[in-house]
Design an enzyme around this catalytic site. Structure first.
Site: not given
Ligand code: BG6
Length: 533
Positions: A201-202, A264
């Site tokens: 989960d990034h 997230h």
């Molecule tokens: C991704 C989603 O996991 O996270 C995207 O699939 C979203 O839809 C993105 O835009 C948001 O990531 P960040 O790091 O830009 O907040």
């Protein structure tokens, strides 16, 4: 208030992993590989953090040779906003270790070619057979690839003496509901031990998300007030200015709840609300996060309207350009009722947080790109200053900015200079960029390196993933089966979402903090016509 003074420049104390490995990407011709994985690996190469003898093998259905794969990825790195400045020499060395196999995921030939290629790399370079598989593919293909990896003998148990290690990273979405996540967990567990599985989960790799743990648990002044006695409520906002772009087809299947909340945002909630772990590492942090998810009260369908809001964006103007509504995006059903905005009010029913609302919202095409957590503290029990009507006393706010300008701010009341006793809110700021004067590593860099080193702390365990689905599935089902009360689209691109989202807090005598756009971001204009709030 002035910012905290910049410290000396601090460079990462991280060392390159001692053991090398081969990184095998299933789905190598896809968007994730070019936008995130290869730029992150390239950045690690620039920072000299990739192990000696590191190789990448891409596998996908799109026909390509090694050379064309390298060229495409080179282009991707040059175009990436997250990659460090292009360095011809670093790229040349890195690209020499890149290979590509064209294959169907369910046919045996691809796995035979992979066997041959891995043996060749490992023999030629005298590398140990350490392999890190990355599933950058839709969840519906994951089961097939996992069982083929097992059948073709790629996976040896975790602690096999004399053998290298095998690990697998699985991208989100992990399943599309509880049943499919449980099925996927069961399928993986027939081939891999839990210790070999890294569910990515990034958000957990973001510098400020990790700093949230440091802030809470390495500072003695924070923990004593981090509970229901002092905290009035918590807000979590993950707002994006972009629409669904070219991902309309995926988004029609996902929607905002699956795309942002199941992973997230519930993870952020877990880190904000968790109790102190015994140590950083092993299962300790993950145990405490799972406790939080177990304590969240599921949304009761009978008072859904007071706990959950959904929305979908209409057309709007950004930087003078007219942008389509969600229903006009490529790959989207013109009558779609898929939500691009969600706001929830959740309660964590435990000793620390009972009755403290956590308001969480996320949406596409909102006013500002911002991810932040706001902790609003209770007001003082007795205000003995004689304030005039011009004095605006606001509650104390702790604002933890995760993106785009990472940092922490504290809002408090101060005396306005002069003979009268007048008060005004002021802000004390800590900015990551100003203080440390280094570009933080991207989330994927941190997480890929952790997986290479066998540190699962920032990855999700099967129980957390299943709890998250358990919590959201009733809502997903109700929304899929019923039309929205206010017909979609119900918010204009460039706004802060539907007005019902504001009502969610207004009913409790509270309001969202809508932060101003950072000057670096493009301005989004509102086109109100035709939008039903
Ligand atoms: C991704 C989603 O996991 O996270 C995207 O699939 C979203 O839809 C993105 O835009 C948001 O990531 P960040 O790091 O830009 O907040």
């Amino acid at each position: 208030m002035s910012s905290i003074a910049p410290e000396q420049v601090i460079t990462s104390p991280r060392l390159r992993p001692q053991e090398t490995n081969t990184f095998v990407i299933f789905g190598a011709s896809g968007d994730l590989t070019r936008r995130k994985l290869i730029p992150a690996l390239y950045n690690l190469a620039v920072a000299k953090l990739l192990p000696e003898g590191f190789h990448v093998v891409g596998i996908a259905v799109t026909p390509m040779k090694d050379e064309s794969f390298r060229e495409e990825m080179c282009q991707a790195v040059k175009e990436s906003k997250e990659a460090t400045a292009f360095n011809e020499e670093v790229w040349r060395d890195f690209a020499l270790g890149m290979h590509y196999i064209t294959a169907e995921f369910d046919a045996p030939e691809g796995y035979e070619k992979l066997h041959a290629l891995l043996s060749e790399i490992e023999t030629e370079h005298e590398n140990p057979d350490n392999r890190l598989f990355y599933l950058a593919i839709p969840p519906s293909f994951c089961g097939t690839v996992i069982s083929r990896l097992g059948q073709h003998g790629f996976v040896s148990p975790q602690a096999h003496r004399g053998k290298g290690w095998t690990r697998i990273i699985v991208e989100k979405p992990f399943g599309r509901d509880l049943a499919s996540a449980q099925k996927l967990n069961a399928e993986i567990h027939t081939v891999f031990d839990e210790e070999q599985i890294y569910r990515i989960d990034h958000y957990l790799g973001k510098e400020t998300v990790q700093n949230l743990m440091a802030f809470r648990f390495a500072n003695s002044i924070i923990e004593p007030i981090w509970n229901r006695r002092y905290v009035d409520h918590v807000q979590i906002t993950a707002a994006e200015t972009l629409g669904v772009e070219h991902r309309g087809r995926y988004y029609e299947e996902a929607g905002c709840l699956r795309d942002m909340f199941q992973n997230h945002l519930l993870q952020l909630l877990a880190i904000i609300a968790m109790d102190p772990p015994v140590r950083y590492g092993g299962s300790s942090v993950r145990d405490r996060k799972s406790d939080v998810l177990r304590a969240v009260i599921p949304i009761n369908p009978e008072n859904l309207g007071e706990m959950a809001v959904r929305g979908q964006y209409g057309a709007g103007i950004v930087d003078g350009h007219r942008l389509p509504s969600y229903r006009d995006e490529e790959g989207v059903n013109p009558k779609s009722n898929v939500e691009t905005f969600v706001a929830l009010k959740l309660f964590v029913d435990n000793w620390r947080w009972a009755e403290v609302p956590f308001y969480i919202r996320s949406g596409k095409r909102l006013h500002t790109k911002v991810t932040e957590i706001v902790i609003q503290f209770k007001r003082v029990p007795h205000m003995f200053f004689q304030l005039s009507s011009e004095d605006q006393m606001e509650p104390n706010l702790l604002i933890i900015r995760i993106a785009p300008d990472e940092g922490i701010s504290l809002k408090f009341g101060a005396k306005v200079p002069g003979p009268a006793m007048r008060l005004r809110p002021v802000q004390m700021n800590f900015s990551y960029a100003e203080t440390f004067q280094v570009q933080p590593a991207t989330a994927y860099e941190t997480l890929l390196l952790d997986a290479m080193e066998g540190d699962p702390t920032l990855f999700n365990r099967s129980d957390a993933v299943e709890h998250a689905w358990e919590l959201l599935e009733p809502l997903i089902d109700i929304w899929a089966a019923t039309k929205p009360f206010h017909p979609f689209p119900n918010y204009a691109s460039g706004s802060w979402g539907p007005t019902t989202s504001d009502l969610l807090l207004e009913r409790d005598g509270r309001a969202w903090r809508n932060p101003p756009a950072s000057p670096l971001q493009s301005r989004v204009g509102v086109e109100p016509s035709g939008i039903v709030p």
